[in-house]
Design a protein around this motif. Structure first.
Motif, mmCIF file in Angstrom:
data_model
loop_
_atom_site.group_PDB
_atom_site.id
_atom_site.type_symbol
_atom_site.label_atom_id
_atom_site.label_comp_id
_atom_site.label_asym_id
_atom_site.label_seq_id
_atom_site.Cartn_x
_atom_site.Cartn_y
_atom_site.Cartn_z
ATOM 1 N N LYS A 4 0.836 -1.201 0.000
ATOM 2 C CA LYS A 4 0.000 0.000 0.000
ATOM 3 C C LYS A 4 0.873 1.255 0.000
ATOM 4 O O LYS A 4 0.570 2.237 -0.682
ATOM 5 C CB LYS A 4 -0.926 -0.007 1.216
ATOM 6 N N LEU A 5 1.984 1.214 0.751
ATOM 7 C CA LEU A 5 2.910 2.345 0.778
ATOM 8 C C LEU A 5 3.470 2.618 -0.612
ATOM 9 O O LEU A 5 3.510 3.770 -1.065
ATOM 10 C CB LEU A 5 4.049 2.068 1.766
ATOM 11 N N ALA A 6 3.899 1.560 -1.303
ATOM 12 C CA ALA A 6 4.456 1.733 -2.647
ATOM 13 C C ALA A 6 3.416 2.323 -3.594
ATOM 14 O O ALA A 6 3.732 3.186 -4.425
ATOM 15 C CB ALA A 6 4.949 0.382 -3.174
ATOM 16 N N GLU A 7 2.169 1.872 -3.444
ATOM 17 C CA GLU A 7 1.093 2.367 -4.309
ATOM 18 C C GLU A 7 0.861 3.855 -4.081
ATOM 19 O O GLU A 7 0.744 4.639 -5.034
ATOM 20 C CB GLU A 7 -0.186 1.569 -4.019
ATOM 21 N N PHE A 8 0.828 4.276 -2.811
ATOM 22 C CA PHE A 8 0.585 5.682 -2.521
ATOM 23 C C PHE A 8 1.773 6.555 -2.898
ATOM 24 O O PHE A 8 1.593 7.693 -3.324
ATOM 25 C CB PHE A 8 0.221 5.873 -1.048
ATOM 26 N N ARG A 9 2.981 6.060 -2.748
ATOM 27 C CA ARG A 9 4.151 6.839 -3.174
ATOM 28 C C ARG A 9 4.088 7.103 -4.676
ATOM 29 O O ARG A 9 4.400 8.191 -5.139
ATOM 30 C CB ARG A 9 5.435 6.095 -2.802
ATOM 31 N N ALA A 10 3.685 6.081 -5.442
ATOM 32 C CA ALA A 10 3.575 6.256 -6.890
ATOM 33 C C ALA A 10 2.486 7.269 -7.232
ATOM 34 O O ALA A 10 2.651 8.090 -8.140
ATOM 35 C CB ALA A 10 3.272 4.911 -7.551
ATOM 36 N N LEU A 11 1.383 7.231 -6.500
ATOM 37 C CA LEU A 11 0.285 8.159 -6.757
ATOM 38 C C LEU A 11 0.644 9.591 -6.360
ATOM 39 O O LEU A 11 0.253 10.557 -7.016
ATOM 40 C CB LEU A 11 -0.961 7.713 -5.987
ATOM 41 N N MET A 12 1.393 9.733 -5.263
ATOM 42 C CA MET A 12 1.729 11.065 -4.738
ATOM 43 C C MET A 12 2.915 11.710 -5.444
ATOM 44 O O MET A 12 3.055 12.935 -5.446
ATOM 45 C CB MET A 12 2.048 10.968 -3.243
ATOM 46 N N ALA A 13 3.789 10.897 -6.041
ATOM 47 C CA ALA A 13 5.040 11.419 -6.610
ATOM 48 C C ALA A 13 4.851 12.594 -7.557
ATOM 49 O O ALA A 13 5.581 13.588 -7.469
ATOM 50 C CB ALA A 13 5.799 10.283 -7.304
ATOM 51 N N PRO A 14 3.868 12.548 -8.467
ATOM 52 C CA PRO A 14 3.716 13.681 -9.393
ATOM 53 C C PRO A 14 3.296 14.983 -8.714
ATOM 54 O O PRO A 14 3.359 16.042 -9.335
ATOM 55 C CB PRO A 14 2.615 13.202 -10.357
ATOM 56 N N HIS A 15 2.872 14.896 -7.467
ATOM 57 C CA HIS A 15 2.371 16.081 -6.766
ATOM 58 C C HIS A 15 3.377 16.654 -5.764
ATOM 59 O O HIS A 15 3.049 17.578 -5.025
ATOM 60 C CB HIS A 15 1.064 15.731 -6.052
ATOM 61 N N GLY A 16 4.585 16.099 -5.740
ATOM 62 C CA GLY A 16 5.625 16.641 -4.879
ATOM 63 C C GLY A 16 5.393 16.411 -3.398
ATOM 64 O O GLY A 16 5.907 17.163 -2.564
ATOM 65 N N VAL A 17 4.626 15.367 -3.039
ATOM 66 C CA VAL A 17 4.370 15.063 -1.634
ATOM 67 C C VAL A 17 5.213 13.868 -1.223
ATOM 68 O O VAL A 17 5.207 12.827 -1.878
ATOM 69 C CB VAL A 17 2.879 14.754 -1.392
ATOM 70 N N ASP A 18 5.972 14.020 -0.141
ATOM 71 C CA ASP A 18 6.834 12.960 0.382
ATOM 72 C C ASP A 18 6.030 12.114 1.362
ATOM 73 O O ASP A 18 5.498 12.632 2.346
ATOM 74 C CB ASP A 18 8.045 13.591 1.086
ATOM 75 N N VAL A 19 5.943 10.815 1.100
ATOM 76 C CA VAL A 19 5.130 9.930 1.924
ATOM 77 C C VAL A 19 6.005 9.027 2.781
ATOM 78 O O VAL A 19 6.905 8.353 2.280
ATOM 79 C CB VAL A 19 4.208 9.058 1.046
ATOM 80 N N VAL A 20 5.723 9.007 4.081
ATOM 81 C CA VAL A 20 6.374 8.083 5.004
ATOM 82 C C VAL A 20 5.268 7.341 5.740
ATOM 83 O O VAL A 20 4.207 7.907 6.015
ATOM 84 C CB VAL A 20 7.295 8.834 5.998
#
Length: 204
Positions: free
Chosen positions: A18-34
């Motif tokens: 789920k983390l990998a999925e959200f990182r891929a979704l957020m990447a184009p928006h410049g949001v760093d996910v932890v």
């Protein structure tokens, strides 16, 4: 109109898929996910009886632990022939070790027990509810759905959870047979995220 989100975001999950999925979704928006898993934070008890209630419980726990904007996804598989089960108990069917092969076999066994062998008897919906909370207590919730049919035997090695047995409407592939980019245009989580992005994110 949603509130803009930028910078670092805590994702309330211990699920690396789920983390990998959200990182891929957020990447184009410049949001760093932890994730809370990466931070070593515990999982709160999910005492809600709906996806919305459990998403809020997890998001608030992550916010309280970190002080950062926090996002929680509560999602599950709702099988028509089983009266909507497993629903909010989707992960529980995988047992304490979160063995998704066990979960999928249970779903198949339950379907066979009610005589659901034909495709039209094996209809199911993946539901994803996203709750985003800010440090000042503001929160927003978004829901996405993906309808499809449950196949057996399972097919594919990508994705996570029940993906190998879920074939979304309009496709001959299961979610687990699709490349990540393709799944991310069709999945329940992609659809709830699309609503979140429209309300709270700007393209970097």
């Amino acid at each position: 109109m949603g509130r803009p989100l930028a910078g670092r975001l805590v994702l309330a999950t211990h699920n690396n898929g789920k983390l990998a999925e959200f990182r891929a979704l957020m990447a184009p928006h410049g949001v760093d996910v932890v994730s809370v898993g990466q931070l070593g934070l515990p999982v709160p008890e999910e005492t809600g009886t709906t996806f919305v209630e459990n998403a809020r419980i997890k998001a608030l726990a992550a916010l309280e632990a970190t002080g950062l904007p926090s996002l929680a996804d509560d999602s599950g598989l709702c099988i028509e022939a089983l009266g909507g089960a497993p629903g909010v108990y989707t992960a529980d069917w995988a047992g304490p070790d979160r063995d998704w092969d066990v979960a999928m076999k249970k779903a198949q066994d339950e379907l066979l027990a009610v005589g659901a062998t034909r495709p039209e008897q094996r209809r199911a919906t993946f539901v994803s509810v996203l709750t985003l909370v800010w440090p000042d207590g503001h929160s927003e919730t978004f829901e996405g759905r993906a309808d499809g049919t449950l196949v057996w035997p399972t097919r594919g090695t990508h994705g996570h959870g029940y993906d190998p047995m879920f074939q979304p409407d309009g496709s001959n592939l299961t979610f687990a047979e699709m490349p990540e980019a393709q799944k991310n245009t069709l999945s329940h989580r992609a659809r709830s995220f699309e609503k979140l992005a429209a309300a709270c994110l700007t393209r970097a």
